[in-house]
Design an enzyme around this catalytic site. Sequence first.
Site, short mmCIF file in Angstrom:
data_model
loop_
_atom_site.label_atom_id
_atom_site.label_comp_id
_atom_site.label_asym_id
_atom_site.label_seq_id
_atom_site.Cartn_x
_atom_site.Cartn_y
_atom_site.Cartn_z
N ARG A 42 0.82 -1.21 0.00
CA ARG A 42 0.00 0.00 0.00
C ARG A 42 0.86 1.27 0.00
O ARG A 42 0.47 2.28 -0.59
CB ARG A 42 -0.93 0.00 1.21
CG ARG A 42 -1.98 -1.11 1.12
CD ARG A 42 -3.02 -0.92 2.18
NE ARG A 42 -3.95 -2.04 2.24
CZ ARG A 42 -4.87 -2.18 3.18
NH1 ARG A 42 -4.99 -1.28 4.13
NH2 ARG A 42 -5.68 -3.20 3.17
N ASP A 153 -13.84 11.10 10.37
CA ASP A 153 -12.91 10.08 9.90
C ASP A 153 -11.55 10.75 9.67
O ASP A 153 -11.46 11.96 9.49
CB ASP A 153 -13.41 9.44 8.61
CG ASP A 153 -12.83 8.05 8.41
OD1 ASP A 153 -13.53 7.06 8.71
OD2 ASP A 153 -11.67 7.94 7.97
C1 LIG Z 1 -13.87 -0.30 8.62
S1 LIG Z 1 -14.32 1.40 8.63
C2 LIG Z 1 -15.75 1.35 9.68
C3 LIG Z 1 -16.84 2.28 9.20
C4 LIG Z 1 -18.12 2.22 10.01
N1 LIG Z 1 -17.90 2.62 11.38
C5 LIG Z 1 -18.74 0.85 9.95
O1 LIG Z 1 -18.69 0.11 10.95
O2 LIG Z 1 -19.29 0.48 8.92
C6 LIG Z 1 -13.05 2.10 9.74
C7 LIG Z 1 -12.87 3.60 9.55
O3 LIG Z 1 -12.09 4.11 10.65
C8 LIG Z 1 -11.27 5.14 10.16
N2 LIG Z 1 -10.15 5.39 11.08
C9 LIG Z 1 -9.09 4.58 11.33
N3 LIG Z 1 -8.25 5.18 12.18
C10 LIG Z 1 -8.79 6.39 12.50
C11 LIG Z 1 -8.38 7.46 13.34
N4 LIG Z 1 -7.24 7.41 14.04
N5 LIG Z 1 -9.17 8.53 13.42
C12 LIG Z 1 -10.34 8.59 12.71
N6 LIG Z 1 -10.77 7.61 11.90
C13 LIG Z 1 -10.00 6.52 11.79
C14 LIG Z 1 -10.82 4.64 8.80
O4 LIG Z 1 -10.38 5.68 7.96
C15 LIG Z 1 -12.09 3.94 8.28
O5 LIG Z 1 -12.84 4.78 7.44
#
Ligand SMILES: C[S@@+](CC[C@H](N)C(=O)[O-])C[C@H]1O[C@@H](n2cnc3c(N)ncnc32)[C@H](O)[C@@H]1O
Length: 293
Positions: A42, A153
């Site tokens: 990535r 996010d």
């Molecule tokens: C797998 S998605 C989950 C989305 C939603 N909550 C769901 O359950 O369908 C995880 C999200 O967390 C975000 N994320 C990861 N680390 C983060 C951080 N330190 N601060 C804010 N968002 C974060 C990622 O960018 C991603 O969009």
Amino acid sequence: MTLLHDAGPSLGLQDFRLLRDLVNRFCGIYFADDSAYIVERRLRERLRELGIDTFEEYYRYLQYHPRAEAELEAAAEVLTTNETYFFREAYQLRAFADEILPAVRARALSRGAKRLDIWSAGCSSGEEVYTIAMLIDSTGFFEGWDVRVFGNDISRRVLRKARSATYGRASFRAMIPDYERYFIDTEEGKQVHPRIRSMCHFGHLNLMNERRAAIVGRVDVTFCRNVLIYFDDASRRKVLDTIYQRLNRGGYLLLGHSESLLHSSTAFEIAQLTTDIAYRRPLPYTDLPPRRS
Ligand SMILES: C[S@@+](CC[C@H](N)C(=O)[O-])C[C@H]1O[C@@H](n2cnc3c(N)ncnc32)[C@H](O)[C@@H]1O
């Protein structure tokens, strides 16, 4: 030692660990040694974009370059998993609509406030945020209330998509037909109805930055689903502490179905619901109902 030999620069174990720890301190996500190939694959995209030839040089860039902070965000962008869809984990959403919303409503009314604030921490492209708003709207309990659903996010790319509110088929894989009425067909895909969109607000936030998280204000319910599973224990504890601080007393936390607070926080109490469990910031002692003798 190199980990992989396909096209592009190779990521040695030592550089992998340095990069892994930097990313971890920045955004909480943790890659174990056996997922080094994911990081290598990535991040090659970032090296190409910057015209950097080796991961060693990229590590130096992330530490000392004037654009290091912006590049850490770009690295996080490619390293995060953004999978999401409407009505994910329906049994939990049912418990939210049928049990949590009435409890939160009663508590707000007891304070004389017709205001409801929900936070989706790690909202990805917005499907969770709009799902929550549709559920709130469909209860009919909150007409005339000041209702806000905040989505945050770390990825600016997914937030752009969230604000466009327009989705293709993959987002509807668990759709509940009753809620189709909240979408309008457009050439680009199905768009969320303006009434629902007006309840939803999106903003960029790194959950590891507890000071910036204050922009969220105080909320009644936090959804932090499928986010902390990618974090190490210490980062998970840190974010849970921020979530706790942002919750109103008596407010709820909903995690993803495979997640629990075991080993991560003892501050929350368990709220046993009919089909699920949630976590709750305890009420102050003075607000508890009197004990029966
Ligand atoms: C797998 S998605 C989950 C989305 C939603 N909550 C769901 O359950 O369908 C995880 C999200 O967390 C975000 N994320 C990861 N680390 C983060 C951080 N330190 N601060 C804010 N968002 C974060 C990622 O960018 C991603 O969009």
